[in-house]
Write an enzyme that holds these catalytic residues in place. Structure first.
Site, PDB file in Angstrom:
ATOM      1  N   ARG A   1       0.849  -1.191   0.000  1.00  0.00           N
ATOM      2  CA  ARG A   1       0.000   0.000   0.000  1.00  0.00           C
ATOM      3  C   ARG A   1       0.883   1.237   0.000  1.00  0.00           C
ATOM      4  NH1 ARG A   1      -2.388   3.000   4.712  1.00  0.00           N
ATOM      5  NH2 ARG A   1      -3.774   4.519   3.712  1.00  0.00           N
TER       6      ARG A   1
ATOM      7  N   HIS B   1      -2.666  11.180   1.135  1.00  0.00           N
ATOM      8  CA  HIS B   1      -2.084  10.934   2.450  1.00  0.00           C
ATOM      9  C   HIS B   1      -1.432  12.236   2.920  1.00  0.00           C
ATOM     10  CE1 HIS B   1      -0.609   7.476   5.152  1.00  0.00           C
ATOM     11  NE2 HIS B   1      -0.342   8.606   5.789  1.00  0.00           N
TER      12      HIS B   1
ATOM     13  N   GLU C   1      -7.081   8.541   6.581  1.00  0.00           N
ATOM     14  CA  GLU C   1      -7.298   9.170   7.871  1.00  0.00           C
ATOM     15  C   GLU C   1      -7.748  10.634   7.777  1.00  0.00           C
ATOM     16  OE1 GLU C   1      -4.114   6.430  10.373  1.00  0.00           O
ATOM     17  OE2 GLU C   1      -3.715   8.562  10.179  1.00  0.00           O
TER      18      GLU C   1
ATOM     19  N   ASN D   1      -7.402   1.732  10.084  1.00  0.00           N
ATOM     20  CA  ASN D   1      -6.105   1.912  10.727  1.00  0.00           C
ATOM     21  C   ASN D   1      -6.311   1.911  12.233  1.00  0.00           C
ATOM     22  OD1 ASN D   1      -5.215   2.290   8.137  1.00  0.00           O
ATOM     23  ND2 ASN D   1      -4.623   4.439   8.383  1.00  0.00           N
TER      24      ASN D   1
ATOM     25  N   TYR E   1      -4.274   1.780  16.145  1.00  0.00           N
ATOM     26  CA  TYR E   1      -3.047   1.830  16.940  1.00  0.00           C
ATOM     27  C   TYR E   1      -3.299   1.701  18.441  1.00  0.00           C
ATOM     28  CZ  TYR E   1      -0.620   3.263  12.706  1.00  0.00           C
ATOM     29  OH  TYR E   1      -0.090   3.287  11.432  1.00  0.00           O
TER      30      TYR E   1
ATOM     31  N   GLU F   1      -3.424  -0.044   8.261  1.00  0.00           N
ATOM     32  CA  GLU F   1      -2.272   0.322   9.092  1.00  0.00           C
ATOM     33  C   GLU F   1      -2.441  -0.292  10.474  1.00  0.00           C
ATOM     34  OE1 GLU F   1      -1.156   4.429   9.472  1.00  0.00           O
ATOM     35  OE2 GLU F   1      -1.579   4.862   7.367  1.00  0.00           O
TER      36      GLU F   1
END
Length: 452
Positions: free
Chosen positions: A89, A133, A179, A304, A306, A358
């Site tokens: 990606r 991005h 995002e 994504n 985290y 991600e």
């Protein structure tokens, strides 16, 4: 650091628990790795400009060279091939292919991506592209106000259609935005990211323009390509710091501004009413027909993940207990929340197939005797893959996983001091060195491929 001991994990059993056609990859973004910031006709981006403002980047660095991927892409593709990956990606740099964000296209910029995609396909890697991005052409920011202007929506749709027309037949998928919460909130409300504004009202209007540009870009690309189309959203699940109603309400409001603010218009055709009520006069101006334009059918949803956030009643966050430790970003490691959230998305939204676009950790890596012994990242990776397998067993339709990131790179306002990569980069020599985690991931992927 106290996280799961991967030595206790049956790696083969975990790898073989994923469906045979599950895809394994890594992710990067143009601004963070490409460098060549002003070569071959590329225009300036808002990040090129932001890096030159004193005090914006923690280590006072810039992205003029970054990882020099622009010149070393063949080496980087060879690294991915050596890991046995299925896919990669990456993002297109809008100012590299259209320096002013409108008008003339830059053919040398397109030629770079042509070469990159050919190299990926020759290596047996499926290219998954992201259009945006965060590196908006600086000329659009200066000329029309960037994402604050509704006019940028049409510019973005034109750019999306051109990328899809030129490359759609060779790309496995195209995501519109990466995002958008970060673009809007960190760029226009907290000033951590480019262009560095501080206004909640601006942030929410930008968020709406991002959503509108997403919908129009999907429609524009549908007209010229049959490749898979979607969007990538970052989700940081919100929890109350204590089991009080006031803390629960604060967490619910953050969920509305973080998760539901983007999921709801895409999948339900409306912004969450509790979040709209909370922001009051700062709510965005939405024109008739906007929400219908945003709610386009998608082929996939990129997620994504985290960490999580814990909220006090006043809307401030507190540090979690960190039972599994924290990353070098200070983010609590909570793979169980990863599994929980994916199941929630599946049950509440019934989205199209998901990709984990991600997931990864910054770690204070060092080279020791010619290798990088990053056991913390191996533990992080194995714990999150176990959580992903659990979520899938509970009904989350996930088709692939992209580790963030292939390379150590420019970590936005943190500069180069935070290392997320599977591959260590010496920023003085630009030498690449696969870390122990890269070797672990290679073996894990090989164990899965043995089931095909």
């Amino acid at each position: 650091m106290n996280i799961l001991d991967p030595s206790r994990l049956d790696v083969a059993a975990l790898a073989q628990s994923f469906p045979p056609d599950f895809l394994w990859g890594v992710a990067t973004s143009a601004a963070q790795i490409e460098g060549a910031a002003f070569e071959d006709g590329k225009g300036a981006s808002i990040w090129d400009h932001f890096c030159r403002q004193p005090g914006r980047i923690n280590d006072a660095s810039n992205i003029d060279v970054a990882c020099d991927h622009y010149h070393r892409y063949r080496e980087d593709v060879a690294l991915m091939k050596s890991l046995g990956l299925d896919c990669y990606r990456f993002s297109f740099s809008w100012p590299r292919v259209q320096p002013l964000g409108q008008g003339a296209w830059n053919e040398p910029g397109f030629a770079f991506y042509d070469r990159l995609i050919d190299e990926l396909l020759a290596a047996g890697l499926k290219p998954h592209a992201t259009l945006y991005h965060w590196d908006l052409p600086q000329a659009l920011d200066e000329g029309i106000g960037g994402w604050l202007s509704r006019d940028v929506v049409g510019r973005f749709a034109d750019y999306a259609a051109e990328i899809a027309r030129r490359f759609g037949d060779r790309l496995a998928s195209i995501a519109t935005h990466n995002e958008p919460w970060c673009t809007a909130t960190l760029g226009y409300e907290t000033a951590q990211f480019a262009p560095g504004h501080k206004s909640r009202a601006e942030s929410l209007q930008v968020a709406h323009h991002l959503m509108l540009s997403h919908g129009d870009a999907i429609a524009a690309m549908r007209a010229v390509t049959k490749t898979q189309l979607g969007i990538v959203l970052n989700h940081t699940p919100s929890f109350p710091a204590t089991p009080t109603e006031a803390d629960r309400r604060a967490a619910r409001i953050d969920d509305g501004l973080n998760v539901r603010w983007y999921m709801d218009p895409i999948f339900r055709g409306a912004y969450p009413q509790d979040a709209i009520d909370f922001v009051g006069a700062d709510a965005p101006k939405v024109q008739a027909g906007d929400l219908e334009r945003i709610r386009q059918p998608l082929d996939f949803l990129g997620v994504n993940f985290y960490t999580r956030s814990l909220f006090n009643a006043d809307g401030t966050t507190v540090k979690g207990p960190g039972k599994r430790g924290f990353t070098d970003m200070g983010w609590e490691i909570v793979p169980e929340v990863f599994a929980q959230h994916l199941v929630r998305l599946a049950r509440e939204y019934n989205p199209p197939p998901m990709f984990i676009t991600e997931n990864g950790m910054a770690n204070a890596d060092t080279v020791v005797d010619g290798r990088v012994p990053d056991k913390e990242r191996i533990a992080y990776l194995s714990a999150h893959l176990q959580a992903l397998a659990t979520a899938m067993s509970l009904g989350a339709d996930v088709r692939g996983y992209f580790y963030w990131s292939l390379l150590d790179n420019f970590e936005w306002n943190s500069g180069y001091v935070k290392r997320f990569g599977l591959v260590h980069v010496d920023y003085d020599t630009l030498t690449r060195l696969p870390k122990d985690s890269a070797h672990w991931y290679r073996e894990f992927v090989a164990q899965h491929h043995a089931t095909r």
